[in-house]
Structure formats: structure tokens, C-alpha cells
Design a protein around this motif. Structure first.
Motif, PDB file in Angstrom:
ATOM      1  N   THR A 153       1.332  -1.499  -0.059  1.00  0.00           N
ATOM      2  CA  THR A 153      -0.267   0.404  -0.070  1.00  0.00           C
ATOM      3  C   THR A 153       1.029   1.233   0.362  1.00  0.00           C
ATOM      4  O   THR A 153       0.577   2.586  -0.098  1.00  0.00           O
ATOM      5  N   CYS A 154       2.395   1.149   0.491  1.00  0.00           N
ATOM      6  CA  CYS A 154       2.757   2.577   0.536  1.00  0.00           C
ATOM      7  C   CYS A 154       4.169   2.698  -0.221  1.00  0.00           C
ATOM      8  O   CYS A 154       4.488   0.892  -0.801  1.00  0.00           O
ATOM      9  N   THR A 213       6.453  -1.866   8.579  1.00  0.00           N
ATOM     10  CA  THR A 213       8.180  -1.541   9.394  1.00  0.00           C
ATOM     11  C   THR A 213       9.123  -1.244   8.117  1.00  0.00           C
ATOM     12  O   THR A 213       8.935  -1.895   7.665  1.00  0.00           O
ATOM     13  N   VAL A 214       9.704  -0.482   8.630  1.00  0.00           N
ATOM     14  CA  VAL A 214      10.723   0.412   7.727  1.00  0.00           C
ATOM     15  C   VAL A 214      12.300  -0.334   8.542  1.00  0.00           C
ATOM     16  O   VAL A 214      12.038   0.183   9.066  1.00  0.00           O
ATOM     17  N   LEU A 215      12.841  -0.606   7.951  1.00  0.00           N
ATOM     18  CA  LEU A 215      14.737  -1.173   8.382  1.00  0.00           C
ATOM     19  C   LEU A 215      15.358   0.327   7.850  1.00  0.00           C
ATOM     20  O   LEU A 215      15.821   0.159   6.779  1.00  0.00           O
ATOM     21  N   ILE A 216      16.357   1.528   9.003  1.00  0.00           N
ATOM     22  CA  ILE A 216      16.757   1.883   8.185  1.00  0.00           C
ATOM     23  C   ILE A 216      18.730   2.034   8.328  1.00  0.00           C
ATOM     24  O   ILE A 216      18.795   1.190   8.878  1.00  0.00           O
ATOM     25  N   ASN A 217      19.007   2.087   6.759  1.00  0.00           N
ATOM     26  CA  ASN A 217      21.056   1.507   7.240  1.00  0.00           C
ATOM     27  C   ASN A 217      21.834   2.574   8.692  1.00  0.00           C
ATOM     28  O   ASN A 217      20.996   3.689   8.271  1.00  0.00           O
ATOM     29  N   ASP A 218      22.447   2.329   8.679  1.00  0.00           N
ATOM     30  CA  ASP A 218      22.805   3.334   9.703  1.00  0.00           C
ATOM     31  C   ASP A 218      23.435   3.827   9.695  1.00  0.00           C
ATOM     32  O   ASP A 218      23.291   4.681  10.445  1.00  0.00           O
ATOM     33  N   ASN A 239       3.532   8.919   8.173  1.00  0.00           N
ATOM     34  CA  ASN A 239       3.302   8.698   8.061  1.00  0.00           C
ATOM     35  C   ASN A 239       2.654   7.448   9.058  1.00  0.00           C
ATOM     36  O   ASN A 239       2.492   6.354   7.257  1.00  0.00           O
ATOM     37  N   GLY A 240       2.920   6.806   9.308  1.00  0.00           N
ATOM     38  CA  GLY A 240       2.713   5.248  10.237  1.00  0.00           C
ATOM     39  C   GLY A 240       2.926   4.772   9.870  1.00  0.00           C
ATOM     40  O   GLY A 240       2.577   3.535  10.580  1.00  0.00           O
ATOM     41  N   LEU A 241       5.269   4.905   9.765  1.00  0.00           N
ATOM     42  CA  LEU A 241       5.574   3.449   9.694  1.00  0.00           C
ATOM     43  C   LEU A 241       6.374   3.674  11.035  1.00  0.00           C
ATOM     44  O   LEU A 241       6.842   3.892  11.844  1.00  0.00           O
ATOM     45  N   LYS A 242       6.391   2.264  11.218  1.00  0.00           N
ATOM     46  CA  LYS A 242       7.424   1.649  12.243  1.00  0.00           C
ATOM     47  C   LYS A 242       9.489   1.940  11.664  1.00  0.00           C
ATOM     48  O   LYS A 242       9.179   1.287  10.641  1.00  0.00           O
TER      49      LYS A 242
END
Length: 281
Positions: A116-117, A175-180, A195-198
């Protein structure tokens, strides 16, 4: 939209198998798929290895969005830059793949999505500035991608490509994983959370970060497997351990596989960049 974790066939540029500098790497990569009984195919009529950038984006099972692959980094006057452009319509014709065309200028390395995103860096605004205002562009992205939510993140100018696939990946729908290297980018983090994401983060506990450790998040993912690029550095084990916890379903089924990937990383991309994944059409 079709997220990576639902896809089941992988394509690579035929150049990976035909160019001598990539042969050893591709032998190991293709051996992984054969051992896991995961299908892969080669794309004909390609002029560079970065299949993710020029191949259409799958929106639904039979809906492939073909954009204008005219990013500014291919508009150089240098002969080698112009010569490296792949024309996706030629590749799709050779595959017998019907696409839906849009006049949007973008490239697939700047597209990360759940069902959806849609997340892109706002370099897409610059590249479409002569045709669209920012407001009109966002509306068009909603329409063309059939996306409920469109998030344009700040473009890190240190990355002239303006790609998002070295910045973050979805873990799941929420949920998104963000790089170091972006864990202290508070504007990015606030925007995602607004925007509602963890958000989760990769972290490397080393005295000095390796220059190419951005590549860990540029992994190849399908419904059956995750292949993580490794570099032969202290960060390898830390990255693999963290990814195993974030993507626990793959880990429990022994489907997270490391692969030394300097052969492609030295040219500025990793495993997501060289692959095009689809839900079988």
C-alpha cells in the motif's frame, strides 16, 4: 503494489553470465538458486547489469508499469554513460511482456514499496520538474502505482543516483529498516513516523565503518529467500545477525544466505540493484 516478499521469480542481466569480470560471482550466485530450487532467468538485450533500475515495476499480477528510464545520471556527455543505457521496451518485447507505460521519469532503484505504501527519494521531483509540479507529481504517483500512501524522503546528495534502496527496506507492511548511515537523519525518521510507519535500524559496533557498508541493506529478497551482500569485514557478522532478527521468518527457515559481493559493489550497486523480481506472470 507487489512487495518483494511475495515475488517468486528472479531475473538478472545476461551480462552477469557473459562478462568475464562477473563470471566467478555469478557462478556462486546461480549455484545458490539451483541448490535452493529457486527459478531464475536472464534478461536479453541489456547494456548494463543494473536490472532493477530499468525494468518495469510490478503493481499487480498482470500490471507492469514501464516508466521513462531517463535519469539524469545517464544524460552525461561521456560516451561510456550514454552507451550503458538499456532500453526496457526492447527487453520487455524480447520477454513477451506487456507493460503499461507512464511518462514519469524515474528508475527502479528509487522505488521501495509495501502493498500500500510507496517510498522514493525526492530526487523524483527534480527529474520530473518540467512536466509536473510537486503536488501534481505526488497525485500521479498515487494513480500510476495504485498506492494508498506516497512518501518522498530527502535526497542524500552524497548519492548522486538518488536511490532509496541503499537507505531503507520494508520489514513488513508497517515497519521499515533504516541503514546505519541514516540512523541520525531525524528528518527522515520523523517523516516516516508521521506517515504511520514504525522504524528499526541497522547498527555496526566498529571503530571505523567500512565505506561500502551501505550495501547490507541492498539485499535480494523474494518470498523464498534473502541473499545478503557481504564484504569480508567486521560488519558482516553484525549485519547478518541483525537481519536474521528483523526477518525472523526467513531466518527460522534457513533462508538468509550471505554472499561476498565486491564484484558488483565496486561498481556502485549490490544485490537488489542487479535483480528484477516478479510474482510470476
Amino acid at each position: 503494489m507487489t512487495p518483494e516478499w511475495t515475488k517468486n521469480i528472479i531475473y538478472f542481466s545476461s551480462l552477469l553470465s557473459s562478462k568475464e569480470e562477473f563470471n566467478p560471482f555469478f557462478e556462486v550466485l546461480s549455484g545458490i538458486f539451483k541448490a535452493q530450487k529457486i527459478p531464475f532467468q536472464l534478461l536479453p538485450k541489456t547494456n548494463d547489469i543494473w536490472a532493477r533500475d530499468y525494468m518495469p515495476i510490478q503493481i499487480e499480477r498482470d500490471d507492469f508499469l514501464e516508466y521513462r528510464y531517463d535519469p539524469d545520471y545517464l544524460l552525461s556527455t561521456r560516451k561510456q554513460d550514454r552507451g550503458s543505457k538499456t532500453y526496457p521496451d526492447l527487453v520487455c518485447d524480447a520477454l513477451g511482456l506487456k507493460t503499461r507505460k507512464t511518462d514519469l521519469i524515474l528508475d527502479g532503484g528509487n522505488v521501495i514499496n509495501s502493498s500500500t505504501c510507496l517510498i522514493m527519494t525526492d530526487k523524483v521531483v527534480r527529474e520530473n520538474r518540467y512536466r509536473y509540479s510537486k503536488k501534481a507529481l505526488i497525485a500521479t504517483l498515487h494513480e500510476e502505482f495504485k498506492a494508498e500512501k506516497v512518501i518522498l524522503t530527502p535526497w542524500d546528495r552524497l548519492d548522486y543516483l538518488g536511490h532509496i534502496d541503499g537507505v531503507l527496506r520494508f520489514i513488513d507492511e508497517e515497519t521499515v529498516l533504516i541503514n546505519d548511515c541514516y540512523k541520525d537523519d531525524f528528518d527522515l525518521i520523523r517523516l516516516l513516523r508521521k506517515n504511520g510507519l514504525k522504524t528499526e535500524f541497522l547498527n555496526y559496533n566498529v571503530k571505523k565503518s567500512y565505506k561500502d557498508n551501505w550495501a547490507y541493506i541492498n539485499f535480494l529478497q523474494t518470498e523464498d529467500i534473502m541473499i545478503i551482500p557481504t564484504l569480508g569485514t567486521d560488519e558482516d557478522e553484525q549485519a547478518l545477525n541483525q537481519l536474521a532478527q528483523f526477518y525472523l521468518g526467513y531466518h527460522k527457515n534457513n533462508k538468509i544466505i550471505p554472499l561476498r559481493s565486491e564484484a558488483v559493489i565496486q561498481y556502485g550497486g549490490a544485490l537488489n540493484c542487479i535483480s528484477w523480481t516478479v510474482d510470476a506472470f
